[in-house]
Scaffold this motif. Structure first.
Motif, PDB file in Angstrom:
ATOM      1  N   GLU A   1       0.828  -1.205   0.000  1.00 55.08           N
ATOM      2  CA  GLU A   1       0.000   0.000   0.000  1.00 55.08           C
ATOM      3  C   GLU A   1       0.864   1.258   0.000  1.00 55.08           C
ATOM      4  OE1 GLU A   1      -3.166   0.262  -0.420  1.00 55.08           O
ATOM      5  OE2 GLU A   1      -3.395  -1.916  -0.551  1.00 55.08           O
ATOM      6  N   ALA A   2       1.971   1.220   0.747  1.00 53.04           N
ATOM      7  CA  ALA A   2       2.882   2.365   0.737  1.00 53.04           C
ATOM      8  C   ALA A   2       3.499   2.548  -0.648  1.00 53.04           C
ATOM      9  CB  ALA A   2       3.990   2.163   1.777  1.00 53.04           C
ATOM     10  N   GLY A   3       3.799   1.436  -1.318  1.00 57.70           N
ATOM     11  CA  GLY A   3       4.313   1.523  -2.682  1.00 57.70           C
ATOM     12  C   GLY A   3       3.295   2.094  -3.640  1.00 57.70           C
ATOM     13  N   ASN A   4       2.022   1.704  -3.477  1.00 56.90           N
ATOM     14  CA  ASN A   4       0.966   2.236  -4.344  1.00 56.90           C
ATOM     15  C   ASN A   4       0.808   3.745  -4.155  1.00 56.90           C
ATOM     16  OD1 ASN A   4       0.506  -0.337  -5.269  1.00 56.90           O
ATOM     17  ND2 ASN A   4      -1.221  -0.741  -3.895  1.00 56.90           N
TER      18      ASN A   4
ATOM     19  N   TYR B   1       3.675   5.425  -5.849  1.00 56.40           N
ATOM     20  CA  TYR B   1       3.514   5.328  -7.308  1.00 56.40           C
ATOM     21  C   TYR B   1       2.532   6.379  -7.824  1.00 56.40           C
ATOM     22  CZ  TYR B   1       2.766   3.236 -11.905  1.00 56.40           C
ATOM     23  OH  TYR B   1       2.678   3.025 -13.260  1.00 56.40           O
ATOM     24  N   LYS B   2       1.425   6.579  -7.102  1.00 51.01           N
ATOM     25  CA  LYS B   2       0.433   7.571  -7.531  1.00 51.01           C
ATOM     26  C   LYS B   2       0.996   8.989  -7.514  1.00 51.01           C
ATOM     27  CE  LYS B   2      -3.548   4.846  -6.004  1.00 51.01           C
ATOM     28  NZ  LYS B   2      -4.670   4.739  -5.028  1.00 51.01           N
ATOM     29  N   LYS B   3       1.981   9.220  -6.636  1.00 51.14           N
ATOM     30  CA  LYS B   3       2.614  10.542  -6.574  1.00 51.14           C
ATOM     31  C   LYS B   3       3.750  10.696  -7.588  1.00 51.14           C
ATOM     32  CE  LYS B   3       1.663  11.103  -1.625  1.00 51.14           C
ATOM     33  NZ  LYS B   3       2.288  11.268  -0.281  1.00 51.14           N
ATOM     34  N   GLY B   4       4.005   9.639  -8.349  1.00 56.62           N
ATOM     35  CA  GLY B   4       5.082   9.700  -9.334  1.00 56.62           C
ATOM     36  C   GLY B   4       6.450   9.437  -8.759  1.00 56.62           C
TER      37      GLY B   4
ATOM     38  N   ALA C   1       8.542   3.853  -4.696  1.00 57.59           N
ATOM     39  CA  ALA C   1       7.581   2.759  -4.863  1.00 57.59           C
ATOM     40  C   ALA C   1       8.302   1.427  -5.039  1.00 57.59           C
ATOM     41  CB  ALA C   1       6.684   3.040  -6.071  1.00 57.59           C
ATOM     42  N   ILE C   2       9.394   1.425  -5.800  1.00 57.47           N
ATOM     43  CA  ILE C   2      10.163   0.198  -5.999  1.00 57.47           C
ATOM     44  C   ILE C   2      10.694  -0.331  -4.669  1.00 57.47           C
ATOM     45  CG2 ILE C   2      12.334  -0.690  -6.983  1.00 57.47           C
ATOM     46  CD1 ILE C   2      11.764   1.083  -9.430  1.00 57.47           C
TER      47      ILE C   2
ATOM     48  N   GLN D   1       5.890  -2.680 -13.162  1.00 56.63           N
ATOM     49  CA  GLN D   1       5.298  -1.473 -13.752  1.00 56.63           C
ATOM     50  C   GLN D   1       6.117  -0.229 -13.398  1.00 56.63           C
ATOM     51  OE1 GLN D   1       2.866  -1.248 -15.896  1.00 56.63           O
ATOM     52  NE2 GLN D   1       2.941   0.990 -15.946  1.00 56.63           N
ATOM     53  N   ALA D   2       6.621  -0.175 -12.169  1.00 52.38           N
ATOM     54  CA  ALA D   2       7.458   0.964 -11.777  1.00 52.38           C
ATOM     55  C   ALA D   2       8.778   0.954 -12.546  1.00 52.38           C
ATOM     56  CB  ALA D   2       7.720   0.922 -10.270  1.00 52.38           C
ATOM     57  N   TYR D   3       9.328  -0.221 -12.798  1.00 55.31           N
ATOM     58  CA  TYR D   3      10.546  -0.317 -13.600  1.00 55.31           C
ATOM     59  C   TYR D   3      10.312   0.194 -15.020  1.00 55.31           C
ATOM     60  CZ  TYR D   3      13.355  -2.982 -10.223  1.00 55.31           C
ATOM     61  OH  TYR D   3      14.093  -3.358  -9.143  1.00 55.31           O
TER      62      TYR D   3
END
Length: 369
Positions: free
Chosen positions: A15-18, A21-24, A29-30, A52-54
């Motif tokens: 959830e912290a990664g998500n 990720y939403k903040k760019g 996120a990785i 997806q982040a990669y």
């Protein structure tokens, strides 16, 4: 040592990664997805999210690796997201056939996937354009054919050249001078020079040529001349060197501040920093030999957690020794700013040990206070 699986902590990390990720914040996120995948190694979600982040930071090979790992998990051999993201990564790596295979397998599992259909059409166009492009490679000839062509060209060249008559030859006066003579030869004259007849690029000695008077009957051999030259060199007397001992001040200065050569590559820099682990002064002077702007370039593509921790340690020890000197703090700040300009810096810092990350934060806060 691997972490003990913990579904609750893995969910929190995901959830912290998500949220990152939403903040760019792809690198953050990785880091969170990595923690989640360690705590839940059989869960495909953290690996898919990290893949997806990669893709966002153009780490194509890392994305492909994560997707392949998902497809190797039990019951995930036809995971649509893994196949699609791996196809995108392989396309960027110019592995067009492998990318097409992934998309075809995906469409067998989910025929209505519009994004995969569109991507497959574009991929087929790319493959077709590459296969239809003319190649510049020449077809190798058979050795026997090549030899025949070569012999024909040679024979045609030799037969086309007309033979010159001996009467058309040009008489050129040549002064015969022995090698390794000690006296320079006098200028040649027509009367005492040997006459050679030059024809078709070849020379022939004339039977009527008279020997010159200044040529010795037995010219010295090359060996004898070299021997005389060596004897002359060996008879040279070297000037007496005066043993002048440097004074104590200059000696101590040269020993305490030896010359530091600036490294040419980033790997050379980190290797030499590691070799000077117990020599704080020399390690700092080595780092100082690299301009902060050049440091960003040297470490831009190779920065690893070990490298970053080593530089943090060097700067931290300098701060302790300088005891808050304004000039030293400004210099340290320039190097910290240079490190933070490296694209890999944020991701690399997340992989540091807690004490190493804390050391870097303390250096940064101290030079900004």
């Amino acid at each position: 040592m691997s972490a003990i699986p913990n579904a609750k902590k893995a969910s929190e990390a995901r959830e912290a990664g998500n949220a990152a990720y939403k903040k760019g914040k792809w690198v953050d996120a990785i880091g969170h997805y990595t923690t989640a995948s360690v705590l839940a190694p059989q869960d495909p979600a953290p690996l898919l999210n990290r893949a997806q982040a990669y893709l966002k930071i153009e780490k194509w090979q890392d994305c492909e690796r994560d997707c392949t790992k998902v497809l190797s998990l039990a019951g995930q051999n036809r995971n649509v997201k893994a196949l699609y993201r791996r196809a995108l990564a392989r396309k960027e790596r110019k592995l067009y056939e492998e990318a097409r295979n992934d998309l075809e397998v995906l469409l067998k599992a989910e025929p209505t996937n519009a994004a995969a259909k569109e991507e497959l059409v574009e991929l087929k166009k790319t493959i077709k354009s590459i296969s239809s492009a003319p190649t510049s490679k020449k077809v190798p000839q058979d050795i026997s054919t090549f030899a025949e062509l070569t012999s024909k060209r040679t024979s045609s060249k030799t037969t086309d050249i007309p033979a010159r008559n001996r009467s058309q030859a040009v008489k050129v006066p040549v002064k015969v001078v022995p090698r390794f003579t000690t006296t320079p030869p006098s200028a040649p004259t027509t009367s005492d020079a040997s006459t050679r007849i030059v024809a078709n690029g070849c020379s022939e000695a004339s039977s009527t040529a008279a020997p010159t008077s200044d040529v010795p009957a037995n010219p010295p051999s090359a060996f004898a001349s070299h021997k005389a030259s060596r004897s002359a060199k060996s008879s040279f007397v070297r000037p007496v060197e005066v043993d002048s001992k440097p004074d104590a001040a200059s000696k101590s200065t040269s020993e305490s501040h030896p010359e530091i050569q600036a490294p040419h590559t980033g790997l050379e820099l980190v290797d030499r920093l590691q070799d000077l682990a117990e020599q704080d002064e020399r390690r700092w002077r080595l780092l100082q030999s690299v301009n902060p702007q050049r440091l960003t370039t040297l470490l831009g593509g190779i920065l690893e957690p070990d490298h970053l921790a080593l530089i943090y340690e060097t700067l931290a020890r300098l701060q302790q020794r300088s005891k808050g000197s304004t000039e030293e703090n400004e210099t340290i700040k320039l190097y910290m700013q240079a490190l933070r300009r490296i694209p890999r810096w944020q991701m690399t810092e997340t992989l540091l040990l807690p004490n190493e990350r804390k050391m870097g934060e303390e250096v940064w806060n101290s030079c900004n206070s």
